[in-house]
Design an enzyme around this catalytic site. Sequence first.
Site, PDB file in Angstrom:
ATOM      1  N   TYR A 110       0.847  -1.190   0.000  1.00 54.99           N
ATOM      2  CA  TYR A 110       0.000   0.000   0.000  1.00 54.99           C
ATOM      3  C   TYR A 110       0.889   1.250   0.000  1.00 54.99           C
ATOM      4  CZ  TYR A 110      -3.713  -3.185   1.553  1.00 54.99           C
ATOM      5  OH  TYR A 110      -4.617  -4.209   1.655  1.00 54.99           O
ATOM      6  N   HIS A 114      -6.003   2.209  -1.272  1.00 57.57           N
ATOM      7  CA  HIS A 114      -6.044   0.883  -1.865  1.00 57.57           C
ATOM      8  C   HIS A 114      -4.614   0.451  -2.163  1.00 57.57           C
ATOM      9  CE1 HIS A 114     -10.365   0.450  -2.241  1.00 57.57           C
ATOM     10  NE2 HIS A 114     -10.447   1.661  -2.757  1.00 57.57           N
ATOM     11  N   LYS A 158      -4.318  -3.802  -9.700  1.00 60.61           N
ATOM     12  CA  LYS A 158      -3.029  -3.655  -9.027  1.00 60.61           C
ATOM     13  C   LYS A 158      -1.927  -4.079  -9.994  1.00 60.61           C
ATOM     14  CE  LYS A 158      -5.330  -5.320  -4.865  1.00 60.61           C
ATOM     15  NZ  LYS A 158      -6.008  -4.058  -4.619  1.00 60.61           N
TER      16      LYS A 158
END
Length: 322
Positions: A249, A257, A288
């Site tokens: 993070y 997020h 991601k």
Amino acid sequence: MDFQPTLPIPISFISGRYLLFSIDFVTYLRREHNICGVLTGTLPQIPQQNVFLGLPLELMPEEARVLVDKGVACIVDEAKAHQGMQSLLEEDRRKYLRELESQGLHASRIFAERKGQKKAETLKKIAEKKAKGKAQAKPQSEESVNAATATSEPSAANDEPASVVDFFAGDTPTPSTSSKGTSTGTPAAQAFHVTPATSYPPLPDPTTSSELIVFRPDVPSSYPLFAHMHSRGYFLSPGLRFGCQYVAYPGDPLRFHSHFLVVSSEWDQEIDLMDIIIGGRLGTGVKKGFLLGGPRQAKTEDGSEIERTESVRTFSIEWAGM
């Protein structure tokens, strides 16, 4: 004012696990050193334990190791430390119990004060609502006003609305309402029961005894990558739910997020191309990046090996067309 502990912070080593039992230490490490850990304890007042958990906070071996390497914490063997309980004097035990009772009385008084404030605020809101309703009502005859007042307002013997009285009747008795209490203090029966999270006191501070300190936690081969990401300001948590080793993070997970699914690899390790494709597609599917990294096997001019945590290379893989 933020809590500033005396360093190093003791991390309890129990049955191969690294635990923190002090909420002050937990908040300090999260605020100042990007350490989140995982709460593993139960909360007596919340039956749904699958949503919220409490102390102790369990640290990954990598988190414990990075704190030890930075001089922020030390590892304490709690089994050895608590052997001192057997030699604790009876007078020390009684003194400690009296201190706990004093804390319980103090907490009980604070609870009573806050309950009184809450009751006063509720009554004030009800009175303001009544006054506003009367001001907006149309003029009525004196007889109808008297009749409405007689039926809607409480009697002189009880000047609080029945609903308010019932609401507060179920609260824990306070020192002022207890039949056994006095105006100068709270009886022992009304004191809150305090359960300390740690044994220090009555046991002495474990950081002062070298016999109790376990110097460096054993860590997996992925530790160099973990330390590298942590030094760049990332918060890292276990990545089991995303099929990786860590989830990175850019800030506190309560506010951000995650940006990367992190997987460690050795410098000369063979990697199946399908593993890279799977990781990249999975990372892109959950918005991601897939980060692959590890330490280089480099040496200095004198032939000594470079510290592994300072020679890490990372690569990020993303699918641009999905």
